[in-house]
Design an enzyme around this catalytic site. Structure first.
Site, PDB file in Angstrom:
ATOM      1  N   LYS A  19      29.377  26.850  52.012  1.00 34.45           N
ATOM      2  CA  LYS A  19      30.737  26.230  51.348  1.00 34.45           C
ATOM      3  C   LYS A  19      31.140  24.810  51.572  1.00 34.45           C
ATOM      4  CE  LYS A  19      31.899  31.443  52.051  1.00 34.45           C
ATOM      5  NZ  LYS A  19      32.180  31.987  52.953  1.00 34.45           N
TER       6      LYS A  19
ATOM      7  N   ASP B 188      26.429  30.447  55.296  1.00 33.94           N
ATOM      8  CA  ASP B 188      27.274  30.200  54.426  1.00 33.94           C
ATOM      9  C   ASP B 188      28.342  29.505  54.541  1.00 33.94           C
ATOM     10  OD1 ASP B 188      27.998  32.269  52.513  1.00 33.94           O
ATOM     11  OD2 ASP B 188      29.587  32.301  53.703  1.00 33.94           O
TER      12      ASP B 188
HETATM   13  N1  LIG Z   1      31.641  40.042  49.486  1.00 35.48           N
HETATM   14  C1  LIG Z   1      32.298  38.848  49.957  1.00 35.48           C
HETATM   15  O1  LIG Z   1      32.941  39.306  50.185  1.00 35.48           O
HETATM   16  C2  LIG Z   1      32.123  37.965  48.473  1.00 35.48           C
HETATM   17  C3  LIG Z   1      32.775  36.867  48.469  1.00 35.48           C
HETATM   18  C4  LIG Z   1      32.729  35.647  47.828  1.00 35.48           C
HETATM   19  C5  LIG Z   1      31.061  35.883  47.301  1.00 35.48           C
HETATM   20  N2  LIG Z   1      30.311  36.752  47.442  1.00 35.48           N
HETATM   21  C6  LIG Z   1      28.516  36.611  46.739  1.00 35.48           C
HETATM   22  O2  LIG Z   1      28.363  37.773  46.514  1.00 35.48           O
HETATM   23  C7  LIG Z   1      27.695  37.901  45.589  1.00 35.48           C
HETATM   24  C8  LIG Z   1      27.548  39.692  46.014  1.00 35.48           C
HETATM   25  O3  LIG Z   1      27.447  39.992  47.576  1.00 35.48           O
HETATM   26  P1  LIG Z   1      28.283  41.824  47.079  1.00 35.48           P
HETATM   27  O4  LIG Z   1      28.005  41.944  48.628  1.00 35.48           O
HETATM   28  O5  LIG Z   1      28.402  42.434  46.033  1.00 35.48           O
HETATM   29  O6  LIG Z   1      26.253  42.121  47.840  1.00 35.48           O
HETATM   30  P2  LIG Z   1      25.715  43.473  47.385  1.00 35.48           P
HETATM   31  O7  LIG Z   1      24.354  43.056  48.369  1.00 35.48           O
HETATM   32  O8  LIG Z   1      26.899  44.152  47.642  1.00 35.48           O
HETATM   33  O9  LIG Z   1      25.270  43.323  46.037  1.00 35.48           O
HETATM   34  C9  LIG Z   1      23.920  42.882  45.030  1.00 35.48           C
HETATM   35  C10 LIG Z   1      23.692  42.974  44.036  1.00 35.48           C
HETATM   36  O10 LIG Z   1      22.859  41.991  43.577  1.00 35.48           O
HETATM   37  C11 LIG Z   1      21.342  42.462  43.330  1.00 35.48           C
HETATM   38  N3  LIG Z   1      20.353  41.323  42.612  1.00 35.48           N
HETATM   39  C12 LIG Z   1      19.448  40.936  44.048  1.00 35.48           C
HETATM   40  N4  LIG Z   1      18.322  40.397  43.082  1.00 35.48           N
HETATM   41  C13 LIG Z   1      18.531  40.578  42.283  1.00 35.48           C
HETATM   42  C14 LIG Z   1      18.067  39.553  40.680  1.00 35.48           C
HETATM   43  N5  LIG Z   1      16.982  39.312  41.273  1.00 35.48           N
HETATM   44  N6  LIG Z   1      18.595  39.700  39.661  1.00 35.48           N
HETATM   45  C15 LIG Z   1      19.404  40.958  39.679  1.00 35.48           C
HETATM   46  N7  LIG Z   1      20.364  41.542  40.477  1.00 35.48           N
HETATM   47  C16 LIG Z   1      20.106  41.319  42.183  1.00 35.48           C
HETATM   48  C17 LIG Z   1      21.251  43.583  44.318  1.00 35.48           C
HETATM   49  O11 LIG Z   1      20.585  44.858  43.294  1.00 35.48           O
HETATM   50  C18 LIG Z   1      23.116  44.289  44.405  1.00 35.48           C
HETATM   51  O12 LIG Z   1      22.840  44.988  43.133  1.00 35.48           O
HETATM   52  C19 LIG Z   1      27.432  36.944  46.667  1.00 35.48           C
HETATM   53  O13 LIG Z   1      26.098  36.086  46.325  1.00 35.48           O
HETATM   54  C20 LIG Z   1      27.856  36.583  47.772  1.00 35.48           C
HETATM   55  O14 LIG Z   1      27.725  35.300  48.160  1.00 35.48           O
HETATM   56  C21 LIG Z   1      30.086  38.208  47.900  1.00 35.48           C
HETATM   57  N1  LIG Z   2      29.789  36.587  53.437  1.00 34.32           N
HETATM   58  C1  LIG Z   2      30.847  35.133  53.355  1.00 34.32           C
HETATM   59  C2  LIG Z   2      31.509  36.261  51.262  1.00 34.32           C
HETATM   60  C3  LIG Z   2      32.205  35.104  51.029  1.00 34.32           C
HETATM   61  O1  LIG Z   2      31.720  34.201  50.482  1.00 34.32           O
HETATM   62  C4  LIG Z   2      32.186  35.816  53.740  1.00 34.32           C
HETATM   63  O2  LIG Z   2      31.903  35.661  54.197  1.00 34.32           O
HETATM   64  O3  LIG Z   2      33.077  34.973  53.877  1.00 34.32           O
END
Ligand SMILES: NC(=O)c1ccc[n+]([C@@H]2O[C@H](COP(=O)([O-])OP(=O)(O)OC[C@H]3O[C@@H](n4cnc5c(N)ncnc54)[C@H](O)[C@@H]3O)[C@@H](O)[C@H]2O)c1
Ligand SMILES: N[C@@H](CCO)C(=O)O
Length: 365
Positions: free
Chosen positions: A222, A218
């Site tokens: 970035k 990850d």
């Molecule tokens: N959690 C953080 O702090 C953070 C910060 C920056 C970026 N992100 C990014 O945000 C994204 C989501 O993270 P999250 O923590 O919400 O994950 P999560 O696991 O809580 O949610 C993921 C969602 O995506 C859906 N999904 C998976 N495959 C899919 C597909 N093919 N089509 C449609 N929906 C699909 C799942 O069903 C679920 O609803 C990731 O790419 C992560 O890198 C997260």
């Molecule tokens: N898993 C990622 C979320 C933000 O991209 C982190 O810990 O920074």
């Protein structure tokens, strides 16, 4: 008259569901102050979609459970066409490689994309460049500020510096909110490493598969996104990545099997902690040395008194050294993970596109 922006949301997990909450809570103010109506007529997870032409409301979870149905991407496109929905912004709040395959088709339909998912920007350079050609050819927009540092304005800052001709020399820092939280907590508290991991997962800091964070992938993604942003022609394979997963656990295929062996991680990190002095903390850092063309991610011991050593919670801190910021870097610091800051970053990206669409409408009128 207000301009309606139709947000099609894929991924309703931590980040996606928080985005819905923020859109519904701020819509009235945005409408009043910015002349924009944000509607979310379609939401979908990996298997199920729910459509509501005038946009979902606060009871969306119940609606999704009762009226959601299995879907294919073409069902979504057909619905948008049938309902004549305009100003479409696709939001990718998944971590899915499979979903990214639809990006080009979306741009070809004239839809814009805002993504928190890092995959599209870290596939091969050929794909990366061809995606940008598709975006240009279709007069569409692609925003992905939350790819690095969640809601922090890192990509925007770097782009502004780079666009104005500023030479970037080095970018260094703690890029991972989850690893920041994990090592802050593990260094200070008498907890097992696996207990700290679980806490990071519960707080929504980790990737859906925590091995993406622990393997260093990850952070590497970035770093690659920033490198490409300033024009470096790099691939993921060009990055020297130190994994935090002991080799005995690296070959495990399924996440459930990995989770069953977390006690091996506990042993490994307890041994490491014993070797650490009291005035140092672990930090997982990424470094892009533009002048030497090298990219690396690694675990280091930092004095608690250093800038990076002083980070708290899930804070990320990115230092940019450049022509004008030679000795003292430009520093961007703050929560580097978490659903609230990330959703707000996505909303900001949506509004940037929406404002451009609104201006375009006024110019055309
Ligand atoms: N959690 C953080 O702090 C953070 C910060 C920056 C970026 N992100 C990014 O945000 C994204 C989501 O993270 P999250 O923590 O919400 O994950 P999560 O696991 O809580 O949610 C993921 C969602 O995506 C859906 N999904 C998976 N495959 C899919 C597909 N093919 N089509 C449609 N929906 C699909 C799942 O069903 C679920 O609803 C990731 O790419 C992560 O890198 C997260
Ligand atoms: N898993 C990622 C979320 C933000 O991209 C982190 O810990 O920074």
């Amino acid at each position: 008259m207000n301009t309606t922006i139709n947000i099609i949301l894929f991924g309703i997990g931590n980040v996606g569901s928080t985005l819905i909450k923020q859109v519904l809570a701020t819509n009235a103010t945005i409408s009043l102050k910015q002349g924009l109506n944000l509607e979310i007529p379609i939401i979908a997870n990996s298997t199920t979609a729910f459509f509501k032409t005038n946009g979902i409301k606060n009871n969306w979870q119940t609606d999704f459970e009762i009226f959601g149905f299995p879907y294919k991407i073409n069902d979504i496109i057909r619905y948008i066409q049938k309902e004549e929905l305009g100003n479409i912004i696709i939001v990718d709040a998944t971590a899915s490689r499979k979903f990214v395959k639809h990006y080009k088709a979306f741009f070809q339909q004239g839809y814009h994309i805002v993504t928190a998912n890092k995959i599209a920007n870290t596939l091969s350079l050929d794909y990366y460049n061809s995606l940008r050609t598709t975006i240009l050819n279709n007069w569409t927009h692609f925003n992905y500020e939350t790819n690095v540092g969640a809601g922090l304005p890192i990509i925007e800052t770097l782009r502004r510096l780079s666009d104005s001709g500023e030479q970037i020399h080095k970018i260094r820092g703690v890029f991972s909110g989850s690893l920041s939280y994990i090592f802050n907590t593990f260094s200070e508290k008498q907890l097992l490493f696996s207990e700290v991991l679980q806490s990071a997962q519960q707080k929504g800091f980790t990737e859906p598969d925590i091995r993406e964070d622990l393997s260093g992938k990850d952070v590497a993604r970035k770093l690659l996104i920033l490198a490409r942003e300033i024009g470096l022609q790099k691939e993921l394979s060009d990055i020297a990545v130190e994994s935090l997963i002991p080799s005995s656990l690296e070959e495990i295929h399924y996440l459930n099997d990995f989770n069953l062996k977390l006690n091996e991680l506990d042993r490994y990190y307890s041994d490491l902690k014993v070797k650490k002095s009291a005035n140092h903390v672990f930090r997982y850092i990424g470094e892009l040395d533009v002048l030497n063309g090298t990219l690396q991610t690694k675990l280091v011991l930092e004095p608690k008194t250093s800038a990076i050593g002083q980070l708290r919670g899930a804070d990320a801190a990115i230092e940019i050294f450049s022509e004008s910021y030679k000795e003292q870097p430009l520093v961007i610091q703050g929560a580097g993970a978490g659903s609230a800051v990330t959703a707000r970053g996505i909303l900001t990206d949506i509004l940037k596109i929406a404002k451009q669409l609104n201006t375009f409408k006024l110019v055309e009128a």
